[in-house]
Design an enzyme around this catalytic site. Structure first.
Site, short mmCIF file in Angstrom:
data_model
loop_
_atom_site.label_atom_id
_atom_site.label_comp_id
_atom_site.label_asym_id
_atom_site.label_seq_id
_atom_site.Cartn_x
_atom_site.Cartn_y
_atom_site.Cartn_z
N SER A 88 60.02 -1.61 98.87
CA SER A 88 60.99 -2.12 97.91
C SER A 88 62.38 -1.82 98.46
O SER A 88 62.55 -0.94 99.31
CB SER A 88 60.80 -1.43 96.56
OG SER A 88 61.90 -1.64 95.71
N TYR A 114 59.95 6.35 91.17
CA TYR A 114 59.67 5.14 91.96
C TYR A 114 60.42 5.15 93.28
O TYR A 114 59.84 4.93 94.35
CB TYR A 114 60.06 3.91 91.14
CG TYR A 114 59.76 2.58 91.81
CD1 TYR A 114 58.45 2.17 92.03
CD2 TYR A 114 60.78 1.73 92.19
CE1 TYR A 114 58.16 0.94 92.62
CE2 TYR A 114 60.52 0.51 92.79
CZ TYR A 114 59.21 0.12 92.99
OH TYR A 114 58.95 -1.09 93.59
#
Length: 282
Positions: free
Chosen positions: A140, A153
């Site tokens: 990501s 995350y």
């Protein structure tokens, strides 16, 4: 067997579902793994629509369970060959670092990092024996730059990036390529049903509640500009067809510009920009 075989984790929705369909469409036999095979309905329905259901085999796999990993290992033994692994299973845990429990941090890493490691260790012996293979890890933009309210995350994706760097250097001599996809914000359920914000940061009495409200407002305001996930699927297709061989592949609106800005500006200027955007004091 001439048909190449791909394993996709987290294939019941989002990038995993769409990539499974695309790989089957271009000639792969796809082992579509998911934690709960009862959630195969949408995948099977879409596969039938484009006539590739015979090329997709749904298999149960919980990447955080040693028992499930062991069972999947036995399954792979019967197949005997793996050409592509897409490590896609994951979710986004949010909340402010002070309020996220160690258990919540650990759960995030169990899926987003250790789950990747477990499945990768299963397929590497097959790829080494073949003298070729591709491992594609779904990272990501959060693996390159931190964002407030998403420390579990972000930290799991940063760890995945470091792991993937070492892995690529280790397995390249065996003919195995490792790739990192770094999507920005796309229309997938990781930001809806896939996101788990710690309850403490959602509590109105939290000292960070005003901050969480500002972040959620920013996310809500940007929903209309979320990218089409088929952009990511197209890049996976190019990778498995050897049309590109980059290690890191940033994808999405503004992602490359964000990374360029981070490489140029000082951290002080960067944090001023972020806090101003969220209307916070610095």
């Amino acid at each position: 067997m001439n048909q190449k075989i791909a394993v996709v984790t987290g294939s019941n929705s989002g990038f995993g579902l769409l990539t499974t369909l695309q790989l089957a469409k271009i000639g792969f036999k796809v082992i579509a793994t998911m934690r709960d095979p009862d959630k195969r309905v949408e995948l099977v329905s879409q596969a039938k629509k484009i006539g590739v259901e015979q090329s997709i085999h749904v298999h149960s796999l919980e990447v955080t369970s040693e028992e499930s990993i062991s069972e999947f290992s036995s399954f792979l033994t019967d197949i005997g060959r793996i050409d592509v692994l897409l490590n896609n299973a994951g979710y986004a845990a949010g909340g402010f670092a002070e309020e996220v429990s160690i258990e919540e941090f650990r759960a995030q890493f169990e899926t987003n990092l250790f789950g990747v490691i477990r499945v990768t260790q299963l397929v590497l012996p097959y790829m080494r024996k073949q003298g070729e293979g591709k491992i594609i890890n779904m990272s990501s933009i959060s693996g390159r730059i931190g964002f407030p309210g998403l420390s579990p995350y972000v930290s799991s994706k940063h760890a995945l990036e470091g792991y993937s760097e070492s892995l690529r250097l280790e397995v390249k001599p065996f003919g195995i390529d490792v790739h990192l996809l770094e999507p920005g914000s796309y229309r997938t359920n990781i930001w809806t049903s896939g996101k788990k914000i710690t309850s403490r940061s959602l509590d109105r009495h939290s000292p960070y509640y005003f901050y969480m409200k500002a972040i959620n407002a920013e996310i809500e305001a940007g929903k209309d500009s979320l990218g089409d996930p088929r952009e990511v699927v197209a890049i996976v297709s190019d990778l498995v067809l050897n049309k590109r061989n980059h290690f890191r592949i940033p994808i999405g609106k503004g992602v490359r510009l964000t990374l360029l800005i981070k490489s140029i500006l000082s951290w002080g200027i960067l944090e001023t920009i972020v806090l101003k955007k969220l209307r916070m004091k610095n």
